[in-house]
Design a protein around this motif. Structure first.
Motif, PDB file in Angstrom:
ATOM      1  N   HIS A  72       0.725  -0.972  -0.028  1.00  0.00           N
ATOM      2  CA  HIS A  72       0.119   0.055   0.029  1.00  0.00           C
ATOM      3  C   HIS A  72       0.866   1.182   0.016  1.00  0.00           C
ATOM      4  O   HIS A  72       0.624   2.113   0.693  1.00  0.00           O
ATOM      5  CB  HIS A  72      -0.845  -0.043   1.117  1.00  0.00           C
ATOM      6  N   LEU A  73       1.932   1.097  -0.672  1.00  0.00           N
ATOM      7  CA  LEU A  73       2.993   2.125  -0.574  1.00  0.00           C
ATOM      8  C   LEU A  73       2.382   3.760  -0.643  1.00  0.00           C
ATOM      9  O   LEU A  73       2.870   4.532  -0.109  1.00  0.00           O
ATOM     10  CB  LEU A  73       4.104   2.031  -1.700  1.00  0.00           C
ATOM     11  N   LEU A  74       1.598   3.848  -1.610  1.00  0.00           N
ATOM     12  CA  LEU A  74       0.952   5.114  -1.801  1.00  0.00           C
ATOM     13  C   LEU A  74      -0.133   5.369  -0.843  1.00  0.00           C
ATOM     14  O   LEU A  74      -0.589   6.682  -1.101  1.00  0.00           O
ATOM     15  CB  LEU A  74       0.754   5.579  -3.355  1.00  0.00           C
ATOM     16  N   ALA A  75      -0.657   4.636  -0.146  1.00  0.00           N
ATOM     17  CA  ALA A  75      -1.710   4.745   0.640  1.00  0.00           C
ATOM     18  C   ALA A  75      -1.509   5.681   1.900  1.00  0.00           C
ATOM     19  O   ALA A  75      -2.391   6.249   2.495  1.00  0.00           O
ATOM     20  CB  ALA A  75      -2.470   3.723   1.096  1.00  0.00           C
ATOM     21  N   TRP A  76      -0.206   5.860   2.382  1.00  0.00           N
ATOM     22  CA  TRP A  76       0.061   6.435   3.807  1.00  0.00           C
ATOM     23  C   TRP A  76       0.143   7.740   3.480  1.00  0.00           C
ATOM     24  O   TRP A  76       1.060   8.279   2.901  1.00  0.00           O
ATOM     25  CB  TRP A  76       1.383   5.897   4.138  1.00  0.00           C
ATOM     26  N   GLU A  77      -0.830   8.513   4.335  1.00  0.00           N
ATOM     27  CA  GLU A  77      -0.794  10.007   4.419  1.00  0.00           C
ATOM     28  C   GLU A  77       0.092  10.578   5.548  1.00  0.00           C
ATOM     29  O   GLU A  77       0.901  11.527   5.414  1.00  0.00           O
ATOM     30  CB  GLU A  77      -2.264  10.487   4.504  1.00  0.00           C
ATOM     31  N   ARG A  78      -0.046   9.902   6.577  1.00  0.00           N
ATOM     32  CA  ARG A  78       0.577  10.078   7.889  1.00  0.00           C
ATOM     33  C   ARG A  78       0.811   8.985   8.731  1.00  0.00           C
ATOM     34  O   ARG A  78      -0.028   8.268   8.793  1.00  0.00           O
ATOM     35  CB  ARG A  78      -0.250  11.225   8.659  1.00  0.00           C
ATOM     36  N   ILE A  79       1.931   8.911   9.074  1.00  0.00           N
ATOM     37  CA  ILE A  79       2.011   7.635  10.343  1.00  0.00           C
ATOM     38  C   ILE A  79       2.812   8.443  11.487  1.00  0.00           C
ATOM     39  O   ILE A  79       4.005   9.047  11.522  1.00  0.00           O
ATOM     40  CB  ILE A  79       3.382   6.622   9.417  1.00  0.00           C
ATOM     41  N   ALA A  80       2.317   8.107  12.563  1.00  0.00           N
ATOM     42  CA  ALA A  80       2.909   8.586  13.939  1.00  0.00           C
ATOM     43  C   ALA A  80       3.325   7.266  14.540  1.00  0.00           C
ATOM     44  O   ALA A  80       2.559   6.261  14.816  1.00  0.00           O
ATOM     45  CB  ALA A  80       1.802   9.112  14.908  1.00  0.00           C
ATOM     46  N   VAL A  81       4.473   7.107  15.173  1.00  0.00           N
ATOM     47  CA  VAL A  81       4.947   6.044  15.773  1.00  0.00           C
ATOM     48  C   VAL A  81       5.314   6.535  17.003  1.00  0.00           C
ATOM     49  O   VAL A  81       5.995   7.391  17.296  1.00  0.00           O
ATOM     50  CB  VAL A  81       6.318   5.509  15.157  1.00  0.00           C
ATOM     51  N   VAL A  82       4.619   5.726  18.134  1.00  0.00           N
ATOM     52  CA  VAL A  82       4.704   6.233  19.542  1.00  0.00           C
ATOM     53  C   VAL A  82       5.595   5.046  20.001  1.00  0.00           C
ATOM     54  O   VAL A  82       5.186   4.077  20.385  1.00  0.00           O
ATOM     55  CB  VAL A  82       3.358   6.511  20.224  1.00  0.00           C
ATOM     56  N   THR A  83       6.671   5.494  20.710  1.00  0.00           N
ATOM     57  CA  THR A  83       7.390   4.474  21.386  1.00  0.00           C
ATOM     58  C   THR A  83       8.684   5.271  22.093  1.00  0.00           C
ATOM     59  O   THR A  83       8.978   6.307  21.970  1.00  0.00           O
ATOM     60  CB  THR A  83       8.341   3.671  20.325  1.00  0.00           C
TER      61      THR A  83
END
Length: 120
Positions: A72-83
């Protein structure tokens, strides 16, 4: 174990991961949630939290993560990684340029900031 975060709009898939994450977590929780969101929206956002008791990923989970990202390479608008796991935060920052959307890393103390950013 992976569980969905339910307090987010339907164009945002939120998951919280604790303990050891394996391929079954991806196949029964994250992948179906991503697929459902993509049936409604062309581009989606993801909030991925690794809790303080996160222990790691199995090889199968890492493989499913890579396949999901590429499928889904073009599907990602924003990604937040909480770690608070430094190697995950550093790897996310290092490879963020490979994704077409915005990627941002937050600490677990900044969970509410991550939720605001992902929804903005």
């Amino acid at each position: 174990m992976m569980r969905l975060l339910t307090n987010l709009p339907d164009h945002i898939v939120g998951v919280s991961a604790s303990g050891q994450i394996d391929a079954k977590d991806y196949e029964t929780v994250l992948i179906p949630a991503i697929d459902a969101a993509l049936r409604k929206h062309k581009r989606i956002r993801v909030l991925y939290q690794l809790t303080t008791d996160f222990e790691g990923f199995t090889t199968g989970a890492m493989w499913d993560d890579a396949k999901l990202g590429l499928a889904h390479l073009l599907a990602w608008e924003r990604i937040a990684v909480v770690t608070d796991v430094h190697w995950v935060a550093n790897a996310t920052r290092m490879f963020a340029f490979l994704l077409p959307g915005l990627v941002k890393v937050f600490s677990n103390e900044e969970q509410s900031d991550a939720e605001k950013w992902i929804a903005a």
